[in-house]
Design an enzyme around this catalytic site. Structure first.
Site, short mmCIF file in Angstrom:
data_model
loop_
_atom_site.label_atom_id
_atom_site.label_comp_id
_atom_site.label_asym_id
_atom_site.label_seq_id
_atom_site.Cartn_x
_atom_site.Cartn_y
_atom_site.Cartn_z
N LYS A 35 0.85 -1.20 0.00
CA LYS A 35 0.00 0.00 0.00
C LYS A 35 0.89 1.25 0.00
O LYS A 35 2.10 1.16 0.22
CB LYS A 35 -0.95 -0.01 1.19
CG LYS A 35 -0.29 0.08 2.54
CD LYS A 35 -1.29 -0.26 3.64
CE LYS A 35 -0.63 -0.30 4.99
NZ LYS A 35 -0.98 0.78 5.87
N ARG A 130 -10.54 0.26 14.69
CA ARG A 130 -10.57 0.98 13.41
C ARG A 130 -11.61 0.26 12.54
O ARG A 130 -12.77 0.63 12.53
CB ARG A 130 -9.19 1.00 12.74
CG ARG A 130 -8.15 1.84 13.47
CD ARG A 130 -6.92 2.10 12.62
NE ARG A 130 -6.43 0.92 11.91
CZ ARG A 130 -5.26 0.84 11.30
NH1 ARG A 130 -4.44 1.88 11.28
NH2 ARG A 130 -4.89 -0.26 10.68
N TYR A 256 18.40 29.31 8.83
CA TYR A 256 17.29 30.12 9.36
C TYR A 256 17.23 30.02 10.88
O TYR A 256 17.39 28.93 11.44
CB TYR A 256 15.97 29.65 8.76
CG TYR A 256 15.81 29.97 7.29
CD1 TYR A 256 15.75 31.28 6.85
CD2 TYR A 256 15.72 28.95 6.35
CE1 TYR A 256 15.60 31.58 5.50
CE2 TYR A 256 15.57 29.23 5.01
CZ TYR A 256 15.51 30.55 4.58
OH TYR A 256 15.36 30.83 3.26
N MET A 304 14.23 24.41 2.87
CA MET A 304 13.42 23.74 1.84
C MET A 304 14.28 22.87 0.92
O MET A 304 13.93 21.74 0.58
CB MET A 304 12.67 24.78 1.00
CG MET A 304 11.76 24.17 -0.04
SD MET A 304 10.97 25.39 -1.09
CE MET A 304 9.70 26.01 -0.02
C1 PLP Z 1 -4.35 -4.52 7.73
C2 PLP Z 1 -2.87 -4.35 7.67
N1 PLP Z 1 -2.09 -5.43 7.57
C3 PLP Z 1 -0.74 -5.34 7.51
C4 PLP Z 1 -0.10 -4.11 7.54
C5 PLP Z 1 1.40 -4.04 7.51
O1 PLP Z 1 1.87 -3.52 8.72
P1 PLP Z 1 3.44 -3.27 8.96
O2 PLP Z 1 3.87 -2.28 7.95
O3 PLP Z 1 3.50 -2.71 10.35
O4 PLP Z 1 4.11 -4.59 8.80
C6 PLP Z 1 -0.88 -2.96 7.66
C7 PLP Z 1 -0.22 -1.65 7.75
O5 PLP Z 1 -0.58 -0.75 8.42
C8 PLP Z 1 -2.29 -3.08 7.71
O6 PLP Z 1 -3.07 -1.99 7.81
#
Ligand code: PLP
Length: 367
Positions: A35, A130, A256, A304
């Site tokens: 992801k 969640r 800065y 920056m």
């Molecule tokens: C449902 C779910 N599974 C697995 C993972 C992977 O987690 P991690 O990156 O801590 O291994 C995540 C990440 O947040 C997740 O939301």
């Protein structure tokens, strides 16, 4: 010439980390969690290193399309499931498996027209609050799903909130086990921290594990354990060059806000990296860097497009010297992203995801 800043992705490190996590999870199958564009590494760039996984887990349907476009024919799991009814059409077309965490998603499935029944992962809210059905509502959701012609196989899923810390996974695991005791189907519970810290328990590793952060070479429980402790290798290096050198006199300030003031005559180097590249502005004086593969520290505020580093102990360093902001230097020295993240009061996840689009990225050939 482009600005001398570069992110390098290391497919060999991704491959190593994947194999290491696979070994830690014994006989479980492994989802590579990709992801957020493979945690900022880029799905296409990370694919070579991760294609030894049993499946890819992600959130965005467009990311699922990209994984299929790379030629991946195996399982893809949508970790949050669908967001609206028409997403189910893409699931049918691309053969995506999807999480079901709420009644509304079951309603959408019940109305979905498909000749190919879907594989779904029914999510339990075992304590994180969640996504997911509460344990006492889980069986009813399973029964409803099981009655749908649109569904062919139901797997069981939950997510730990404290696998990286002292509370651990016991309480959530017990809730999950109680509520699923006589339900059929494969199970999936563990993220990186749960795999590395708790997967000796077969119930924790279950049938599928879901590592994310550890694949990319960041320790899920830093500072308790480093990547060296977990034998993980950095999958991303952020490097830049010195574009100027200054000699400070006693009382001279840097950057800065003049937050760093020299107490002795010293050389400092100006690095072509700033917060617009994804380097955290909040990093204070003293944040570690590698200059020509040797440890040094930042001085003053991050701007920056630039930051300043201490060259007092590095007389050979000068214009054009290589600076590693995190990852692996040419001489093999490693500066863990977790160390930099800790200086910024955050975690490696955030830094890798925040790599700015303006930073050019190269992929090393896998060794
Ligand atoms: C449902 C779910 N599974 C697995 C993972 C992977 O987690 P991690 O990156 O801590 O291994 C995540 C990440 O947040 C997740 O939301």
């Amino acid at each position: 010439m482009p600005r001398p800043i570069l992110a390098t992705i290391h497919p060999g490190a991704l491959h190593h980390n994947l194999q290491h996590l696979r070994a830690a999870a014994a006989d479980a199958k492994v989802w590579a969690v990709v992801k957020a564009n493979a945690y900022g590494h880029g799905i296409e760039r990370a694919y070579t290193g991760l294609r030894g996984a049993d499946g890819f887990a992600l959130l965005d349907l467009s990311e699922a399309e990209r994984v299929r476009a790379l030629g991946w024919r195996g399982p893809i799991l949508l970790l949050e499931g669908v967001f609206e009814a028409r997403d189910l059409e893409l699931c049918s077309r691309l053969g995506l498996w999807h999480t079901v965490h709420c009644d509304e998603q079951i309603d959408m499935l019940a109305l979905h027209k498909t000749h190919e029944p879907h594989r779904v992962f029914l999510k339990m809210n075992s304590g994180m609050n969640r996504l997911g059905f509460a344990p006492e509502r889980y069986r009813a959701a399973w029964t409803r799903l099981n009655a749908l012609p649109q569904v062919d196989e139901i797997s069981l899923l939950s997510h730990f909130s404290d696998a990286d810390g002292a509370p651990g996974v016991a309480e959530q695991l017990a809730r999950f086990e109680r509520a699923t005791r006589d339900l059929p189907g494969e199970r999936s519970l563990s993220n990186s921290a749960a795999i590395l810290r708790h997967a000796q328990d077969a119930h924790v590793r279950a049938d599928w594990v879901r590592p994310g952060i550890a694949l990319y070479g960041s320790s899920p429980d830093h500072p308790q354990h480093s990547t060296t402790d977990w034998q993980l290798q950095p999958a991303m290096t952020l490097s830049a060059k010195l574009i100027a050198v200054q000699t400070l006199q006693v009382g001279d300030a840097v950057g800065y806000g003049s937050s760093f003031v020299a107490e002795r005559v010293m050389r400092v180097g100006v690095v072509a990296c700033g917060y617009a590249d994804g380097y955290p502005r909040i990093c204070p004086t003293g944040t570690p860097v590698l200059v020509d593969g040797m440890r040094s520290r930042t001085l003053g505020r991050v701007s920056m497009d630039m930051l300043v580093v201490d060259l007092s102990e590095l007389p050979a360093a000068g214009f054009g010297s290589a600076v590693t902001l995190w990852g692996r230097a040419d001489n093999g020295a490693v500066l863990g992203i977790d160390e930099v993240a800790a200086c910024a009061g955050t975690v490696g996840y955030e830094l890798m995801c925040a790599l700015a689009p303006r930073v050019p990225v190269q992929v090393l050939a896998a060794s």
